[in-house]
Design an enzyme around this catalytic site. Structure first.
Site, PDB file in Angstrom:
ATOM      1  N   LYS A 221      71.086 -39.799  60.373  1.00 51.00           N
ATOM      2  CA  LYS A 221      72.110 -38.817  60.762  1.00 51.00           C
ATOM      3  C   LYS A 221      72.642 -38.031  59.572  1.00 51.00           C
ATOM      4  CE  LYS A 221      73.054 -40.517  65.295  1.00 51.00           C
ATOM      5  NZ  LYS A 221      73.856 -41.324  66.190  1.00 51.00           N
ATOM      6  N   ARG A 255      70.456 -49.041  66.467  1.00 49.18           N
ATOM      7  CA  ARG A 255      69.510 -48.097  67.086  1.00 49.18           C
ATOM      8  C   ARG A 255      68.863 -47.312  65.959  1.00 49.18           C
ATOM      9  NH1 ARG A 255      69.496 -42.837  68.747  1.00 49.18           N
ATOM     10  NH2 ARG A 255      68.477 -42.369  70.720  1.00 49.18           N
TER      11      ARG A 255
HETATM   12  N1  HH2 Z   1      72.443 -41.163  68.883  1.00 50.81           N
HETATM   13  C1  HH2 Z   1      71.569 -40.261  69.386  1.00 50.81           C
HETATM   14  C2  HH2 Z   1      71.154 -40.373  70.717  1.00 50.81           C
HETATM   15  N2  HH2 Z   1      71.567 -41.383  71.501  1.00 50.81           N
HETATM   16  N3  HH2 Z   1      72.821 -43.359  71.800  1.00 50.81           N
HETATM   17  C3  HH2 Z   1      73.675 -44.278  71.317  1.00 50.81           C
HETATM   18  N4  HH2 Z   1      74.084 -45.306  72.082  1.00 50.81           N
HETATM   19  N5  HH2 Z   1      74.146 -44.217  70.040  1.00 50.81           N
HETATM   20  C4  HH2 Z   1      73.774 -43.204  69.182  1.00 50.81           C
HETATM   21  O1  HH2 Z   1      74.253 -43.184  68.027  1.00 50.81           O
HETATM   22  C5  HH2 Z   1      72.876 -42.208  69.671  1.00 50.81           C
HETATM   23  C6  HH2 Z   1      72.414 -42.321  71.015  1.00 50.81           C
HETATM   24  C7  HH2 Z   1      71.084 -39.137  68.534  1.00 50.81           C
HETATM   25  O2  HH2 Z   1      69.950 -39.526  67.810  1.00 50.81           O
HETATM   26  P1  HH2 Z   1      68.423 -39.209  68.215  1.00 50.81           P
HETATM   27  O3  HH2 Z   1      68.066 -39.840  69.501  1.00 50.81           O
HETATM   28  O4  HH2 Z   1      67.568 -39.589  67.087  1.00 50.81           O
HETATM   29  O5  HH2 Z   1      68.354 -37.641  68.288  1.00 50.81           O
HETATM   30  P2  HH2 Z   1      68.308 -36.615  69.480  1.00 50.81           P
HETATM   31  O6  HH2 Z   1      69.558 -36.772  70.278  1.00 50.81           O
HETATM   32  O7  HH2 Z   1      68.231 -35.272  68.786  1.00 50.81           O
HETATM   33  O8  HH2 Z   1      67.108 -36.922  70.319  1.00 50.81           O
END
Ligand code: HH2
Length: 277
Positions: A221, A255
């Site tokens: 992040k 995660r």
């Molecule tokens: N962060 C993201 C998405 N889902 N869910 C939970 N529970 N906690 C988090 O911190 C979280 C989440 C964002 O990260 P990522 O999936 O890598 O990116 P994107 O939303 O661009 O797919």
């Protein structure tokens, strides 16, 4: 402490590594990587081979500034990958905030609903409550992904995140969702500045007073970019350090994108006797 999910009662005594599978063309760190079904399924297998305990499959990017995808598009992305992932022998979580997607994936056997919107959409709480025992992750977000990083403000970020999660926990209880099915997430990067995210890490243990396990996502992040000056593709070491810091402060589930590196770090951490019981 346990996390009850559809098929698995997950023992959280040992820290759990949730591997991220983004079936999206536009995720902030790995967009396009697993955008087609075959690549996504291969990615699931790869993360499990690297030591992931759970898989979290998402069909909609929630990066700052991202726009929502349609229901049909999200279902078309997620369902084929879910179907394959359910054969791999691990708990499968679906990252969605749409009640219709929740119902569809639960009907097909998904183990966990991971909702960045903490089941606030009309019908979302019902979708989870109508299921006998699926797990759920309730995450804090201020605003929505399209606008959330526009000057977020808190008087006391820990207090406000804690109050919100407590309210959502109570909402779940009032609909008959057993506590054992619920984990909480402070939502790193979701409507928070660098200082807010770091406060949430330093004072994370205050959230344990809510009585439910914490799931935390620091992986790649932008706060890690701000701390290290590194581009999103070069944040693996920072992500592992943040995951360990979160676990040291009492989180039970991390995660992550970089499963192999996180699992290696956890082996050393556990050997040093630092694992919290
Ligand atoms: N962060 C993201 C998405 N889902 N869910 C939970 N529970 N906690 C988090 O911190 C979280 C989440 C964002 O990260 P990522 O999936 O890598 O990116 P994107 O939303 O661009 O797919």
């Amino acid at each position: 402490m346990f996390w009850q999910t559809t098929r698995f009662r997950i023992d959280l005594t040992r820290p759990q590594v949730m591997g991220i599978v983004n079936v999206t063309p536009d995720s902030f760190s790995d967009g396009g990587l697993a955008a087609d079904r075959t690549a996504a399924i291969r990615h699931c297998e790869q993360l499990l081979a690297e030591g992931a305990d759970l898989l979290d499959i998402g069909g909609e990017s929630t990066r700052p500034g991202s726009m929502p995808v349609s229901l049909d598009e999200e279902l078309a992305r997620v369902l084929p990958v879910l179907e394959a992932a359910l054969t791999l022998g691990c708990p499968v979580s679906i990252d969605t905030n749409k009640p219709e997607v929740m119902r569809a994936v639960l009907a097909r056997g998904a183990d966990i609903v991971n909702d960045i919107n903490a089941l606030q959409a009309p019908g979302a709480l019902d979708a989870v409550a109508d299921h006998a025992r699926c797990g759920v992750c309730l995450m804090h977000m201020r605003g929505d992904p399209a606008t959330m990083q526009q000057r977020p403000h808190y008087d006391d970020v820990l207090h406000e995140v804690g109050e919100f999660l407590d309210e959502r926990l109570r909402a779940c209880r009032s609909r008959g969702v057993a506590d054992e099915r619920i984990v909480l997430d402070p939502g790193i990067g979701f409507g928070k500045s660098v200082a807010h995210n770091l406060d949430l890490l330093r004072r994370q243990s205050e959230l344990l007073a809510l009585g439910r396990p914490l799931l935390v996502g620091w992986s790649r992040k932008s706060t890690l970019g701000a701390l290290t000056g590194r581009d999103v593709s070069q944040r693996q070491a920072a992500s592992v350090a943040a995951a360990l810091a979160a676990l040291q402060s009492g989180a039970r589930i991390v995660r992550v994108h970089d499963v192999a590196a996180t699992v290696d770090a956890l082996k050393v951490w556990a050997a040093a006797g630092l694992t919290r019981g």
